[in-house]
Write a protein that holds these residues in place. Structure first.
Motif, short mmCIF file in Angstrom:
data_model
loop_
_atom_site.label_atom_id
_atom_site.label_comp_id
_atom_site.label_asym_id
_atom_site.label_seq_id
_atom_site.Cartn_x
_atom_site.Cartn_y
_atom_site.Cartn_z
N GLN A 1 -8.77 -0.66 -1.97
CA GLN A 1 -10.18 -0.98 -1.76
C GLN A 1 -10.63 -2.21 -2.53
N SER A 2 -10.39 -2.24 -3.84
CA SER A 2 -10.93 -3.33 -4.67
C SER A 2 -10.34 -4.68 -4.27
N THR B 1 -10.18 -5.13 7.01
CA THR B 1 -11.35 -4.24 7.02
C THR B 1 -10.92 -2.80 6.81
N GLN C 1 0.84 -1.18 0.00
CA GLN C 1 0.00 0.00 0.00
C GLN C 1 0.88 1.24 0.00
N PRO D 1 -7.83 4.26 -0.20
CA PRO D 1 -7.60 4.40 -1.64
C PRO D 1 -6.40 3.55 -2.07
N ARG E 1 -11.62 -5.65 -0.68
CA ARG E 1 -13.02 -6.08 -0.69
C ARG E 1 -13.18 -7.43 -1.36
N SER F 1 -9.88 -2.04 3.24
CA SER F 1 -11.01 -1.92 2.31
C SER F 1 -11.58 -0.51 2.25
N THR F 2 -11.13 0.35 3.16
CA THR F 2 -11.59 1.75 3.16
C THR F 2 -10.53 2.70 2.60
#
Length: 216
Positions: free
Chosen positions: A133-134, A124, A71, A130, A137, A127-128
């Protein structure tokens, strides 16, 4: 000579890791929870995880951590959760003791709940964020699908309703160890491995200093 130095470096690292694990092993049973003032929250709240759910989350632990490590943008919550998961996994002896996830009677079961709960909380949060996320999720959906597909993953135990605090590391419950054979055998194996590493290190040191060894 170079090969011996390489072995020496690897052996020293392994000895340090084993000694750290053994230090945890001899820590007082009452200290398996780090103390905190009553009613306070030292870090982020980590939701409870079911006994059966841990097995599924464990399958995706590497994928979740890999996603977090790649990330580009991070935030304090993500960094805190990553640190928590890393320390908690270490406190659980990296999941090496058989039955840590599956056996409620294992001294490592509660700390494994904390480990897997932290891992799922990290997912979790990812998943929020930028950029993640994809993928996050998609992992959440895959985990949820596997849990829903097998009733065994709905199993609960006495640790299934425990919420955790990212500021508090949960260690093994050593009072349960004397009656848990896998824990005893794993501890003995680590002691034997540590002794073998020390012996290998000593041989390497003697081979690098033949004159000192002959003089002795």
């Amino acid at each position: 000579m170079a090969a011996c130095r390489t072995k020496q470096a690897l052996t020293e690292k392994l000895v340090v890791m084993l000694m750290a694990a053994l230090i945890i092993a001899v820590a007082p049973a009452q200290a398996h929870h780090m103390p905190k003032p009553e009613g306070t929250q030292l870090g982020h709240s980590v939701p409870a995880i079911g006994h059966g759910e841990m097995l599924v989350v464990a399958r995706y632990r590497s994928a979740i951590l890999d996603l977090a490590q790649h990330q580009m943008r991070t935030d304090p919550t993500m960094r805190r959760l990553m640190g928590y998961v890393s320390l908690q996994h270490f406190a659980c002896w990296w999941g090496l003791v058989p039955g840590s996830l599956t056996d409620e009677a294992s001294p490592f079961n509660e700390c494994s709940h904390a480990d897997m709960a932290g891992t799922r909380a990290l997912l979790t949060h990812l998943s929020t964020m930028p950029g993640a996320q994809s993928q996050a999720r998609a992992l959440e959906e895959r985990i949820a699908s596997e849990i829903a597909a097998d009733p065994a993953f709905a199993a609960l135990c006495s640790n299934s309703d425990e919420t955790f605090d990212s500021g508090v590391i949960i260690g093994p419950e050593w009072r349960m160890a004397p009656s848990h054979i896998p824990t005893i055998l794993t501890g003995l194996s680590l002691l034997v491995l540590a002794a073998a590493c020390v012996s290998l290190l000593a041989r390497c040191l003697r081979s690098e200093n033949p004159s000192a060894a002959s003089a002795a």
